[in-house]
Design an enzyme around this catalytic site. Structure first.
Site, PDB file in Angstrom:
ATOM      1  N   GLY A  11      12.853 -50.687 -43.413  1.00 44.40           N
ATOM      2  CA  GLY A  11      13.930 -50.469 -44.019  1.00 44.40           C
ATOM      3  C   GLY A  11      12.909 -50.349 -45.998  1.00 44.40           C
ATOM      4  O   GLY A  11      12.833 -51.197 -46.184  1.00 44.40           O
ATOM      5  N   ARG A  72       8.938 -48.254 -38.465  1.00 45.17           N
ATOM      6  CA  ARG A  72       9.848 -49.340 -37.012  1.00 45.17           C
ATOM      7  C   ARG A  72       8.588 -49.496 -36.376  1.00 45.17           C
ATOM      8  O   ARG A  72       8.976 -48.546 -35.905  1.00 45.17           O
ATOM      9  CB  ARG A  72      11.354 -49.501 -37.137  1.00 45.17           C
ATOM     10  N   ASP A 103      13.590 -58.330 -42.344  1.00 47.77           N
ATOM     11  CA  ASP A 103      13.578 -60.324 -41.242  1.00 47.77           C
ATOM     12  C   ASP A 103      12.615 -59.610 -40.070  1.00 47.77           C
ATOM     13  O   ASP A 103      12.258 -59.821 -39.238  1.00 47.77           O
ATOM     14  CB  ASP A 103      15.543 -59.929 -40.822  1.00 47.77           C
ATOM     15  N   THR A 126      13.502 -56.021 -48.268  1.00 48.99           N
ATOM     16  CA  THR A 126      14.996 -55.378 -48.100  1.00 48.99           C
ATOM     17  C   THR A 126      15.936 -54.557 -49.244  1.00 48.99           C
ATOM     18  O   THR A 126      16.185 -56.016 -50.237  1.00 48.99           O
ATOM     19  CB  THR A 126      15.085 -55.661 -46.950  1.00 48.99           C
ATOM     20  N   ASP A 128      18.922 -55.213 -48.510  1.00 51.91           N
ATOM     21  CA  ASP A 128      20.214 -56.006 -47.662  1.00 51.91           C
ATOM     22  C   ASP A 128      20.266 -57.416 -48.163  1.00 51.91           C
ATOM     23  O   ASP A 128      21.552 -57.911 -48.457  1.00 51.91           O
ATOM     24  CB  ASP A 128      19.676 -55.829 -46.520  1.00 51.91           C
ATOM     25  N   ASP A 130      19.026 -60.745 -47.155  1.00 53.60           N
ATOM     26  CA  ASP A 130      19.675 -60.881 -45.880  1.00 53.60           C
ATOM     27  C   ASP A 130      18.336 -61.791 -45.884  1.00 53.60           C
ATOM     28  O   ASP A 130      18.422 -62.571 -44.700  1.00 53.60           O
ATOM     29  CB  ASP A 130      20.115 -60.262 -44.838  1.00 53.60           C
ATOM     30  N   ARG A 172      23.083 -53.978 -43.286  1.00 51.43           N
ATOM     31  CA  ARG A 172      23.131 -54.377 -42.212  1.00 51.43           C
ATOM     32  C   ARG A 172      24.213 -54.585 -41.247  1.00 51.43           C
ATOM     33  O   ARG A 172      24.676 -54.519 -41.806  1.00 51.43           O
ATOM     34  CB  ARG A 172      21.432 -54.637 -41.608  1.00 51.43           C
ATOM     35  N   GLY A 186      34.405 -53.648 -59.876  1.00 56.34           N
ATOM     36  CA  GLY A 186      36.589 -54.087 -60.181  1.00 56.34           C
ATOM     37  C   GLY A 186      37.345 -53.559 -59.348  1.00 56.34           C
ATOM     38  O   GLY A 186      38.878 -52.873 -59.421  1.00 56.34           O
ATOM     39  N   ALA A 187      36.199 -53.305 -57.836  1.00 54.76           N
ATOM     40  CA  ALA A 187      37.226 -53.120 -56.202  1.00 54.76           C
ATOM     41  C   ALA A 187      38.346 -53.747 -56.778  1.00 54.76           C
ATOM     42  O   ALA A 187      38.299 -54.938 -56.767  1.00 54.76           O
ATOM     43  CB  ALA A 187      36.135 -52.912 -55.273  1.00 54.76           C
ATOM     44  N   GLU A 188      39.068 -52.846 -55.751  1.00 52.56           N
ATOM     45  CA  GLU A 188      40.825 -54.038 -55.747  1.00 52.56           C
ATOM     46  C   GLU A 188      40.599 -54.201 -54.313  1.00 52.56           C
ATOM     47  O   GLU A 188      41.413 -55.041 -54.628  1.00 52.56           O
ATOM     48  CB  GLU A 188      41.694 -52.510 -55.875  1.00 52.56           C
ATOM     49  N   HIS A 257      21.592 -43.546 -46.983  1.00 56.19           N
ATOM     50  CA  HIS A 257      20.208 -43.675 -47.497  1.00 56.19           C
ATOM     51  C   HIS A 257      19.915 -43.934 -48.880  1.00 56.19           C
ATOM     52  O   HIS A 257      18.962 -44.412 -49.761  1.00 56.19           O
ATOM     53  CB  HIS A 257      19.292 -42.906 -47.044  1.00 56.19           C
TER      54      HIS A 257
HETATM   55  O1  F6P Z   1      17.743 -52.768 -43.715  1.00 59.14           O
HETATM   56  C1  F6P Z   1      17.760 -51.295 -44.528  1.00 59.14           C
HETATM   57  C2  F6P Z   1      18.507 -50.969 -44.334  1.00 59.14           C
HETATM   58  O2  F6P Z   1      19.100 -49.908 -45.160  1.00 59.14           O
HETATM   59  C3  F6P Z   1      20.157 -51.242 -43.964  1.00 59.14           C
HETATM   60  O3  F6P Z   1      20.614 -51.623 -45.596  1.00 59.14           O
HETATM   61  C4  F6P Z   1      21.076 -49.678 -42.545  1.00 59.14           C
HETATM   62  O4  F6P Z   1      21.976 -50.850 -42.035  1.00 59.14           O
HETATM   63  C5  F6P Z   1      19.484 -49.718 -42.292  1.00 59.14           C
HETATM   64  O5  F6P Z   1      18.259 -50.005 -43.019  1.00 59.14           O
HETATM   65  C6  F6P Z   1      19.652 -48.152 -41.905  1.00 59.14           C
HETATM   66  O6  F6P Z   1      17.790 -47.922 -41.289  1.00 59.14           O
HETATM   67  P1  F6P Z   1      18.132 -46.574 -40.854  1.00 59.14           P
HETATM   68  O7  F6P Z   1      17.025 -45.944 -42.615  1.00 59.14           O
HETATM   69  O8  F6P Z   1      16.456 -46.711 -40.067  1.00 59.14           O
HETATM   70  O9  F6P Z   1      19.033 -45.672 -40.690  1.00 59.14           O
END
Ligand code: F6P
Length: 333
Positions: A11, A72, A103, A126, A128, A130, A172, A186-188, A257
């Site tokens: 991504g 990918r 990752d 990324t 994410d 993560d 993800r 400030g989400a509930e 996206h």
């Molecule tokens: O890893 C980045 C990301 O945007 C994630 O947040 C999301 O789950 C995934 O890629 C979406 O992938 P794609 O662009 O292949 O739909």
């Protein structure tokens, strides 16, 4: 060392271009030739590349996406794919490859190291966030701001109509964007994968939270940030169920996206510039098999396997204030 290569994979994330720029400028500073492989690992398989001059990275620091394109690539994961990539790198006499991605891209880096003896380094790219071993990944800060800008706008209309809105954010299987966006807006309520490892919250609990919030504050808007991939049926389904149970209009907004695009914010540009330049120096210094990350404002070198061996934790204090201290319903004494 004479020639290094760079690719972006998985991504795309805002700041990838800033990282490419840093690698090209640092590479040329040290007298290296820099090659850019296109379309992620596909470029390695297809020998699709371009020589990157400093003029190629003029005015790209502010651009989202990646000038090298991303993808990918399933065929690369096979032994045959690894061998083909290694042969192509050898043919071009590449000494070091810098992979910007997440990752999956780092798993690809380790796969390649089974077939190729050149230096392989990674930069965490990324939205994410993560990836273990770095406080933030390139693109994460921009994604938070992008989500936030939308949530702030939704809040205006939610307030006007006294509605409930569910905002689905990316990540993800990690809740970094979700937690940060919830705190900033400030989400509930916030639903994060890290809070749902044992089980999902009961619908009745979610309904009770909304109803109690309205008892405390009167009829008002209510924002629930929901990480993607949590609720079976998605947040649109959850919104419908909540509307039926509460009798209040409940709308889903799936940000999707849009969170991947846009001009990188300053923190992403700084991170990308710092890590990109350092990766070149590390490659020249003979380092390999590592991600270049940042912890407490210091650049760090992290073996690839440590970037995924355990799930990266959310900031526990941020989690505490969002889900306990700032939760009016839990604190309605
Ligand atoms: O890893 C980045 C990301 O945007 C994630 O947040 C999301 O789950 C995934 O890629 C979406 O992938 P794609 O662009 O292949 O739909």
């Amino acid at each position: 060392m004479k020639r290094i290569a760079v690719l972006t994979s998985g991504g795309d994330a805002p700041g990838m271009n800033a990282a490419i720029r840093a690698i090209v400028l640092a590479g040329h500073y040290f007298g290296l030739e820099v090659i850019g492989y296109r379309h992620g690992f596909n470029g390695l398989l297809e020998q699709e590349y371009q020589i990157l001059q400093t003029s190629d990275v003029n005015n790209i620091i502010q651009r989202g996406g990646t000038i090298l394109k991303s993808a990918r690539c399933k065929p690369f994961k096979t032994d045959q794919g690894g061998q083909q990539a290694a042969a192509n790198l050898q043919a071009l006499e590449i000494d070091a490859l810098i992979i910007i991605g997440g990752d999956g891209s780092f798993h690809g880096a380790v796969h390649l190291s089974r077939f190729w003896s050149g230096a392989i380094l990674g930069l965490p790219g990324t939205i994410d966030n993560d990836i273990n071993g770095t406080d933030a990944t390139i693109g994460y800060y921009t994604a938070i701001d992008t989500a936030l800008e939308s949530i702030d706008k939704v809040r205006d209309t939610a307030d006007a109509f006294e509605r409930i809105f569910l905002i689905e954010v990316m990540g993800r299987h990690a809740g970094f964007i979700g937690l940060s966006a919830a705190v900033c807006s400030g989400a509930e309520q916030v639903l994060l994968p890290e809070l749902c490892t044992e089980q999902l919250p009961e619908l009745t609990e979610l309904v009770a939270h909304i109803q109690t919030a309205q008892q405390i504050r009167g009829k008002c808007s209510y924002i629930m940030v929901v990480s993607e991939n949590i609720w079976p049926g998605g947040s649109a389904d959850l919104a419908q169920q909540l509307a039926e149970k509460t009798g209040i209009d409940c709308r889903p907004v799936i940000l999707g996206h849009v969170q991947r695009g846009g001009s990188p914010v300053s923190l992403d540009r700084i991170l990308a510039s710092k890590l990109g330049a350092y990766a070149v120096e590390a490659a020249i210094g003979g380092k390999t098999g590592i991600m270049i990350g940042e912890q407490n404002q210091q650049v760090v070198e992290v073996p690839f396997s440590q970037t995924w061996d355990k799930a990266k934790s959310l900031d526990p204090y941020l989690l505490h204030i969002q889900t306990e201290m700032f939760d009016l319903v839990k604190n309605s004494h």
